[in-house]
Design a protein around this motif. Structure first.
Motif, short mmCIF file in Angstrom:
data_model
loop_
_atom_site.label_atom_id
_atom_site.label_comp_id
_atom_site.label_asym_id
_atom_site.label_seq_id
_atom_site.Cartn_x
_atom_site.Cartn_y
_atom_site.Cartn_z
N VAL A 1 0.85 -1.19 0.00
CA VAL A 1 0.00 0.00 0.00
C VAL A 1 0.89 1.24 0.00
N ARG A 2 0.61 2.16 -0.92
CA ARG A 2 1.34 3.43 -0.94
C ARG A 2 0.84 4.33 0.19
N ILE A 3 1.76 4.87 0.97
CA ILE A 3 1.36 5.71 2.11
C ILE A 3 1.81 7.16 1.94
N PHE A 4 2.30 7.49 0.75
CA PHE A 4 2.63 8.87 0.41
C PHE A 4 2.07 9.13 -0.98
N ASP A 5 1.20 10.15 -1.09
CA ASP A 5 0.50 10.37 -2.35
C ASP A 5 1.31 11.13 -3.39
N GLY A 6 2.52 11.54 -3.04
CA GLY A 6 3.38 12.23 -4.00
C GLY A 6 3.09 13.71 -4.12
N LYS A 7 2.07 14.21 -3.41
CA LYS A 7 1.68 15.61 -3.54
C LYS A 7 1.59 16.34 -2.20
N THR A 8 1.18 15.62 -1.16
CA THR A 8 0.97 16.25 0.14
C THR A 8 1.55 15.35 1.23
N LEU A 9 1.52 15.85 2.45
CA LEU A 9 1.93 15.05 3.61
C LEU A 9 0.71 14.55 4.37
N ASP A 10 -0.41 14.39 3.67
CA ASP A 10 -1.61 13.83 4.29
C ASP A 10 -1.31 12.44 4.85
N GLY A 11 -1.72 12.19 6.09
CA GLY A 11 -1.45 10.91 6.73
C GLY A 11 -0.15 10.90 7.50
N TRP A 12 0.57 11.99 7.47
CA TRP A 12 1.85 12.10 8.18
C TRP A 12 1.77 13.26 9.18
N LYS A 13 2.54 13.18 10.25
CA LYS A 13 2.53 14.22 11.27
C LYS A 13 3.94 14.72 11.52
N LEU A 14 4.12 16.03 11.38
CA LEU A 14 5.41 16.67 11.58
C LEU A 14 5.66 16.96 13.05
N THR A 15 6.91 16.95 13.43
CA THR A 15 7.27 17.42 14.76
C THR A 15 7.08 18.94 14.82
N THR A 16 6.90 19.44 16.02
CA THR A 16 6.84 20.90 16.19
C THR A 16 8.24 21.49 16.09
N GLU A 17 9.24 20.65 16.19
CA GLU A 17 10.64 21.06 16.06
C GLU A 17 11.01 21.10 14.57
N SER A 18 11.19 22.32 14.05
CA SER A 18 11.64 22.53 12.67
C SER A 18 10.79 21.80 11.63
N PRO A 19 9.48 21.98 11.60
CA PRO A 19 8.64 21.29 10.63
C PRO A 19 8.95 21.64 9.18
N ALA A 20 9.54 22.82 8.95
CA ALA A 20 9.87 23.23 7.58
C ALA A 20 10.98 22.39 6.97
N THR A 21 11.61 21.52 7.76
CA THR A 21 12.63 20.61 7.24
C THR A 21 12.05 19.69 6.17
N PHE A 22 10.74 19.42 6.25
CA PHE A 22 10.09 18.51 5.30
C PHE A 22 9.22 19.28 4.31
N SER A 23 9.36 18.94 3.03
CA SER A 23 8.50 19.52 2.01
C SER A 23 8.27 18.47 0.93
N VAL A 24 7.35 18.76 0.03
CA VAL A 24 7.06 17.86 -1.09
C VAL A 24 7.38 18.59 -2.39
N GLN A 25 8.23 17.97 -3.20
CA GLN A 25 8.63 18.56 -4.48
C GLN A 25 8.76 17.46 -5.51
N ASP A 26 8.12 17.65 -6.66
CA ASP A 26 8.26 16.74 -7.79
C ASP A 26 8.02 15.28 -7.40
N GLY A 27 6.99 15.05 -6.59
CA GLY A 27 6.60 13.69 -6.24
C GLY A 27 7.42 13.03 -5.15
#
Length: 216
Positions: free
Chosen positions: A33-59
């Motif tokens: 089962v794919r758990i990352f849709d390639g477009k968003t972080l839906d279904g995932w939870k970021l830490t409050t510590e430096s959440p901008a470390t994660f982004s979605v680009q080009d799938g």
């Protein structure tokens, strides 16, 4: 006979194609089962510590910035896995470090206190390289190059963790009884998975992230 030969050949070719089409494909395993849709972080939870470390680009999930973690909290397995397989396409940039956590749990900051980290690192100064069960059974050899996509595949079954890189087993770890019987959360149990943002100088990409839940 000459006129029947093309017909016979055509019949044989057609039969071969039908036979091939009826065979299950090696990549058609619907239990993945794919758990990352390639477009968003839906279904995932970021830490409050430096959440901008994660982004979605080009799938892909791009991990670049100060320490942070991204925990899966989606519906598959109610994000609580005991026996399972997890794989992703990964690309590290030179000098980068990351990790793929198993049997862990969300926490808003700090290094995850629960579960094990499976290392992602080809050329960072940390000598523990990709496929290490961090601090327990470490890998010193490097099997892939920075800047190239590769598959990192983790299989967790009972007290055994197998790590494959591009379908090659590079680590086969069995948790010792001394760890199994310890009260520390740093052991195999059950839990979710997470990706690691290690430091501001590291940049790592993840895509095609998939889970297969295995029977207990």
């Amino acid at each position: 006979m000459r006129n029947s030969l093309p017909y016979l050949l055509a019949t044989l070719v057609l039969g071969f194609l039908v036979s091939c089409a009826s065979r299950p494909s090696a990549t058609s395993d619907k239990s993945w089962v794919r758990i990352f849709d390639g477009k968003t972080l839906d279904g995932w939870k970021l830490t409050t510590e430096s959440p901008a470390t994660f982004s979605v680009q080009d799938g892909a999930i791009v991990v670049a910035g100060p320490r942070a973690h991204l925990f899966y909290e989606g519906p598959v397995g109610n994000h609580d896995f005991k026996n399972f397989e997890w794989k992703a396409l990964v690309k590290t940039m030179p000098g980068s470090n990351s990790g793929m956590f198993i049997h862990t749990a969300y926490q808003p900051s700090g290094w995850p206190s629960k579960g094990y980290e499976i290392q992602v690192n080809q050329s960072h100064t940390d000598w523990r390289k990709t496929g290490s069960v961090y601090g327990l059974q470490d890998v010193k050899e490097v099997f892939v190059k920075d800047g190239e996509w590769y598959t990192e595949h983790i299989i967790v079954q009972g007290k055994k963790v197998i790590i494959k890189v591009n379908d090659k087993i590079i680590n086969d770890f069995t948790e010792p009884d001394s760890v199994s019987n310890a009260s520390s959360p740093k052991k195999l149990s059950s839990g979710t998975i997470a990706l690691q943002g290690h430091d501001p100088k590291s940049k790592v990409y993840f895509k095609d992230i998939m889970i297969k839940v295995l029977p207990d």
